[in-house]
Design a protein around this motif. Structure first.
Motif, PDB file in Angstrom:
ATOM      1  N   ALA A  29     -17.289  -1.536 -11.813  1.00 51.49           N
ATOM      2  CA  ALA A  29     -16.962  -0.154 -11.723  1.00 51.49           C
ATOM      3  C   ALA A  29     -17.365   0.408 -10.512  1.00 51.49           C
ATOM      4  N   ASP A  30     -18.555   0.169 -10.005  1.00 47.88           N
ATOM      5  CA  ASP A  30     -19.149   0.644  -8.784  1.00 47.88           C
ATOM      6  C   ASP A  30     -18.144   0.446  -7.532  1.00 47.88           C
ATOM      7  N   VAL A  31     -17.611  -0.634  -7.513  1.00 49.19           N
ATOM      8  CA  VAL A  31     -16.641  -1.114  -6.388  1.00 49.19           C
ATOM      9  C   VAL A  31     -15.498  -0.162  -6.421  1.00 49.19           C
ATOM     10  N   LEU A  32     -14.921  -0.172  -7.842  1.00 45.75           N
ATOM     11  CA  LEU A  32     -13.650   0.879  -7.929  1.00 45.75           C
ATOM     12  C   LEU A  32     -14.088   2.306  -7.615  1.00 45.75           C
ATOM     13  N   ALA A  33     -15.470   2.761  -8.037  1.00 44.95           N
ATOM     14  CA  ALA A  33     -15.486   4.171  -7.580  1.00 44.95           C
ATOM     15  C   ALA A  33     -15.895   4.501  -6.153  1.00 44.95           C
ATOM     16  N   ARG A  34     -16.264   3.518  -5.499  1.00 38.17           N
ATOM     17  CA  ARG A  34     -16.631   3.579  -4.020  1.00 38.17           C
ATOM     18  C   ARG A  34     -15.138   3.745  -3.328  1.00 38.17           C
ATOM     19  N   TRP A  35     -14.181   2.811  -3.824  1.00 32.88           N
ATOM     20  CA  TRP A  35     -12.826   2.683  -3.250  1.00 32.88           C
ATOM     21  C   TRP A  35     -12.252   3.816  -3.618  1.00 32.88           C
ATOM     22  N   ARG A  36     -12.155   4.447  -4.719  1.00 33.74           N
ATOM     23  CA  ARG A  36     -11.763   5.808  -5.039  1.00 33.74           C
ATOM     24  C   ARG A  36     -12.185   6.899  -4.224  1.00 33.74           C
ATOM     25  N   ARG A  37     -13.469   7.086  -4.018  1.00 31.61           N
ATOM     26  CA  ARG A  37     -14.147   7.926  -2.837  1.00 31.61           C
ATOM     27  C   ARG A  37     -13.628   7.813  -1.590  1.00 31.61           C
ATOM     28  N   MET A  38     -13.312   6.439  -1.115  1.00 29.45           N
ATOM     29  CA  MET A  38     -12.745   6.084   0.177  1.00 29.45           C
ATOM     30  C   MET A  38     -11.532   6.608   0.175  1.00 29.45           C
ATOM     31  N   GLN A  39     -10.748   6.573  -0.965  1.00 28.12           N
ATOM     32  CA  GLN A  39      -9.270   7.080  -0.761  1.00 28.12           C
ATOM     33  C   GLN A  39      -9.186   8.663  -0.984  1.00 28.12           C
ATOM     34  N   GLY A  40     -10.508   9.423  -1.059  1.00 29.37           N
ATOM     35  CA  GLY A  40     -10.540  10.849  -1.115  1.00 29.37           C
ATOM     36  C   GLY A  40     -10.719  11.566  -2.357  1.00 29.37           C
ATOM     37  N   LYS A  41     -10.862  10.938  -3.517  1.00 33.68           N
ATOM     38  CA  LYS A  41     -10.732  11.204  -4.809  1.00 33.68           C
ATOM     39  C   LYS A  41     -12.189  11.587  -5.219  1.00 33.68           C
ATOM     40  N   ARG A 484     -12.976  -4.094  12.663  1.00 35.70           N
ATOM     41  CA  ARG A 484     -13.336  -2.629  12.016  1.00 35.70           C
ATOM     42  C   ARG A 484     -12.587  -2.302  10.775  1.00 35.70           C
ATOM     43  N   THR A 485     -11.527  -2.986  10.538  1.00 33.79           N
ATOM     44  CA  THR A 485     -10.766  -2.749   9.399  1.00 33.79           C
ATOM     45  C   THR A 485     -11.270  -3.477   8.304  1.00 33.79           C
ATOM     46  N   VAL A 486     -11.617  -4.728   8.532  1.00 32.85           N
ATOM     47  CA  VAL A 486     -12.137  -5.488   7.275  1.00 32.85           C
ATOM     48  C   VAL A 486     -13.509  -4.986   6.854  1.00 32.85           C
ATOM     49  N   ALA A 487     -14.383  -4.465   8.041  1.00 31.45           N
ATOM     50  CA  ALA A 487     -15.585  -4.142   7.557  1.00 31.45           C
ATOM     51  C   ALA A 487     -15.472  -2.743   6.674  1.00 31.45           C
ATOM     52  N   THR A 488     -14.517  -1.697   7.070  1.00 31.70           N
ATOM     53  CA  THR A 488     -14.158  -0.577   6.323  1.00 31.70           C
ATOM     54  C   THR A 488     -13.784  -0.847   5.041  1.00 31.70           C
ATOM     55  N   PRO A 508     -18.484   5.383  14.297  1.00 32.17           N
ATOM     56  CA  PRO A 508     -19.400   6.424  14.039  1.00 32.17           C
ATOM     57  C   PRO A 508     -19.345   6.759  12.376  1.00 32.17           C
ATOM     58  N   GLU A 509     -20.446   6.965  11.579  1.00 33.91           N
ATOM     59  CA  GLU A 509     -20.687   7.262  10.285  1.00 33.91           C
ATOM     60  C   GLU A 509     -19.604   7.991   9.731  1.00 33.91           C
ATOM     61  N   ALA A 510     -19.090   9.233  10.424  1.00 34.49           N
ATOM     62  CA  ALA A 510     -17.968  10.072   9.963  1.00 34.49           C
ATOM     63  C   ALA A 510     -16.767   9.451  10.183  1.00 34.49           C
ATOM     64  N   ALA A 511     -16.507   8.215  10.697  1.00 32.95           N
ATOM     65  CA  ALA A 511     -15.169   7.731  11.133  1.00 32.95           C
ATOM     66  C   ALA A 511     -14.864   6.337  10.315  1.00 32.95           C
ATOM     67  N   ARG A 512     -15.424   6.215   9.123  1.00 31.11           N
ATOM     68  CA  ARG A 512     -15.597   5.014   8.303  1.00 31.11           C
ATOM     69  C   ARG A 512     -14.677   4.967   6.898  1.00 31.11           C
ATOM     70  N   GLY A 513     -13.938   6.110   7.071  1.00 32.63           N
ATOM     71  CA  GLY A 513     -13.072   6.132   5.874  1.00 32.63           C
ATOM     72  C   GLY A 513     -11.576   5.282   6.260  1.00 32.63           C
ATOM     73  N   LEU A 514     -10.939   5.159   5.061  1.00 30.11           N
ATOM     74  CA  LEU A 514      -9.515   4.479   5.051  1.00 30.11           C
ATOM     75  C   LEU A 514      -8.735   5.477   6.276  1.00 30.11           C
ATOM     76  N   GLU A 515      -8.938   6.821   6.174  1.00 35.66           N
ATOM     77  CA  GLU A 515      -7.892   7.570   6.953  1.00 35.66           C
ATOM     78  C   GLU A 515      -8.027   7.288   8.521  1.00 35.66           C
ATOM     79  N   HIS A 516      -9.440   7.113   8.676  1.00 39.36           N
ATOM     80  CA  HIS A 516      -9.719   6.770  10.271  1.00 39.36           C
ATOM     81  C   HIS A 516      -9.193   5.624  10.685  1.00 39.36           C
ATOM     82  N   LEU A 517      -8.625   4.886  10.080  1.00 36.53           N
ATOM     83  CA  LEU A 517      -8.191   3.491  10.606  1.00 36.53           C
ATOM     84  C   LEU A 517      -6.970   3.610  11.571  1.00 36.53           C
ATOM     85  N   ALA A 518      -6.368   4.611  11.619  1.00 33.95           N
ATOM     86  CA  ALA A 518      -5.223   4.890  12.434  1.00 33.95           C
ATOM     87  C   ALA A 518      -5.721   5.608  13.835  1.00 33.95           C
ATOM     88  N   GLU A 519      -6.941   5.831  13.744  1.00 33.08           N
ATOM     89  CA  GLU A 519      -7.212   6.659  14.860  1.00 33.08           C
ATOM     90  C   GLU A 519      -8.255   5.538  15.969  1.00 33.08           C
TER      91      GLU A 519
END
Length: 541
Positions: A29-41, A484-488, A508-519
């Motif tokens: 449940a924790d892994v899925l919750a963390r993934w959902r947060r990374m997806q912006g939910k 970088r992508t694997v770690a993200t 940077p800590e502020a650039a570790r979301g899925l949406e930042h991989l294209a940057e």
């Protein structure tokens, strides 16, 4: 508007201390919750303890304690486990809380007002350990003692009881399963539930008078609620039912209840029937995972073979244990725990594959690029069939195989890896949507193996020595992008270790979301010297 995700574990019964099975449910449940947060939910992640019933009352008496004091003590060990395992819970619910007792009683009154409850008497075979009644056809007998399918001994019980009209919900439940084919996963469990419902449902006893440790039935305090009606209600209690309708509307229905296969019947049959009878939507999915054995034996108090997850964490490290539990066995199947298997995963996949790739890449950047990140790489053109030959053609072919993950997509013009920024992330997301944690990890580590093959073939240290400085930097930059992508995307599985790796990669800590991989990270970024991520463990002789 940000979408929401409400994810729950089973609430754990407080008649014993937590073991690896409890850690497993909450970890998923924790892994899925963390993934959902990374997806912006916006995520609500619930766990807690189930503290009522005859079994708890007996365990407290055996310990010479008042039931409330006993549950306070044991519940505290489950809360401590959640902290020690790094679970990112939103709320920890206890069924002895006033908010929960009120929710149970309001739900009861709603069911009664809808004509779903009547008073009668119950006689039948009851397993105290399971807090469940069983039909004669479900029992086995050994040495004159009858046993439930779970292996718990049963006793004949006769007492007054309120009943829920479960029999009236048989056809409606079957229609619900048909309309919602993903309500129960994995599919093998869904088939079991449907077969059970089709075999016929009797009305369900939902109160007891032979003990007192439970939620009182409204208007008839000689009865306490059947522990499963009480326990299941926790999911709507925490979501705001009945006193915070705004919160309840936000979070309910839950995206996912993660449970063990032994309690699937309660969650997939009784729970949706209770809810629909009260005019409340059922959860979107119930996923039943398998059981862990230990060195081939079922975990049991009599054998004394329960594995304390905190002991494993002290021995092997938190993230190694988190990784192993979700990597070793397909989620939904039974699995066997052994220290040898854990050591093999830690040494072979975490230390040798991922840890070695990170250390080799980052050390080579330190030595060959002055510790500065090379520039983002555009894919080399023209193609070999347009006249390129020799080394350039070899490089081009190897880049194409690596950049397109063996042909799983076109190489984009900006040179970013489809395997990381597009294909891999998309595939991992799809697998996690189906709770296929081991398959997601397998796919990620396939990319890590590809990257290790790429660095071995390209030999950037030799390219530098032979004067191909630009090519060496291209290779190292591409490897850095993969890392970088694997770690993200591994952050939900191994949050502490991946935070260290991302820091070493200069993210940077502020650039570790899925949406930042294209940057792309900027060229010339100073990287710190690498440090080992995993400590190898000597296998026992």
């Amino acid at each position: 508007m940000t979408s929401t995700s409400y994810i729950t574990t089973p609430i754990y019964y407080v008649n014993d201390k937590p073991h690896i099975g409890h850690a497993y449910s909450t970890l998923a449940a924790d892994v899925l919750a963390r993934w959902r947060r990374m997806q912006g939910k916006d995520v609500f992640f619930l766990t807690g303890t189930d503290e009522h019933g005859q079994k708890v009352e007996k365990a407290a008496a055996d310990a010479g304690m008042d039931p409330q004091a006993f549950t306070d003590q044991v519940s505290g060990t489950f809360r401590a486990l959640a902290q020690d395992m790094g679970y990112s819970i939103t709320d920890f619910i206890r069924t002895t809380e006033p908010r929960h007792k009120r929710a149970c009683q309001v739900l009861w009154e709603k069911l009664a007002a809808n004509g779903e409850i009547y008073l009668g008497h119950y006689e039948g075979w009851y397993a105290v350990r399971d807090e469940a009644f069983y039909g004669p056809d479900e029992l086995t007998e050994r040495d004159g003692v009858k046993y439930a399918p779970s292996g718990a001994p049963v006793e004949w019980v006769r007492e007054p009881s309120y009943f829920f009209r479960l029999s009236a919900w048989q056809d409606r439940l079957l229609a619900f399963y048909e309309a919602n084919p993903d309500f129960i996963l994995p599919s093998s469990r869904r088939n079991e539930v449907i077969a059970f419902v089709k075999s016929g449902l009797g009305d369900l006893s939902i109160s007891r008078t032979s003990f007192t440790w439970g939620v009182k039935v409204p208007g008839d305090e000689a009865h306490v609620m059947y522990v499963w009606l009480d326990a299941l209600t926790n999911y709507i209690t925490a979501a705001g039912y009945p006193d915070d309708p705004e919160a309840f509307a936000k979070w309910w229905p839950a995206e996912l209840h993660i449970v063990g296969k032994d309690i699937l019947r309660f969650h997939a049959i009784y729970w949706p029937a209770f809810l629909m009878a009260a005019g409340i939507a059922p959860p979107k999915r119930v996923f039943a995972h398998g059981w862990w054995t230990v060195e081939g034996q079922k975990i049991s108090k009599s054998l004394g073979n329960a594995i304390d997850p905190r002991g494993l964490v002290e021995e092997f490290g938190l993230d190694a244990v988190r990784y192993f539990l979700l990597r070793e066995v397909p989620f939904g199947q039974d699995g066997d725990f052994s220290r040898a298997a854990l050591v093999n995963r830690l040494n072979g996949e975490l230390a040798n594959a991922l840890g070695n790739l990170a250390n080799r890449t980052l050390s080579l950047i330190q030595r060959n690029c002055g510790g500065k990140l090379p520039a983002p790489v555009l894919f080399a053109e023209p193609k070999p069939d347009q006249g390129v030959s020799g080394l350039a053609a070899t490089w081009w072919q190897d880049d194409w195989e690596f950049l397109s993950e063996g042909g799983h997509g076109d190489v984009p013009a900006n040179g970013h890896l489809p395997a990381s920024e597009a294909w891999l992330v998309k595939q991992v997301a799809a697998l996690l949507d189906e709770q296929k944690f081991d398959a997601a990890l397998s796919l990620i580590f396939a990319t890590i193996r590809e990257a290790n093959g790429y660095i071995t073939r390209q030999q950037p240290w030799k390219l530098k020595k032979d004067g191909f400085d630009d090519r060496a930097e291209q290779v190292l930059r591409r490897l850095h992008d993969v890392l970088r992508t694997v770690a993200t995307i591994l952050q939900p599985f191994m949050p502490d270790t991946m935070a260290k790796l991302l820091a070493q990669l200069g993210v940077p800590e502020a650039a570790r979301g899925l949406e930042h991989l294209a940057e792309p990270l900027p060229a010339g970024l100073a990287l710190p010297p690498p440090e080992p991520l995993f400590k190898k463990v000597e296998a026992a002789a």
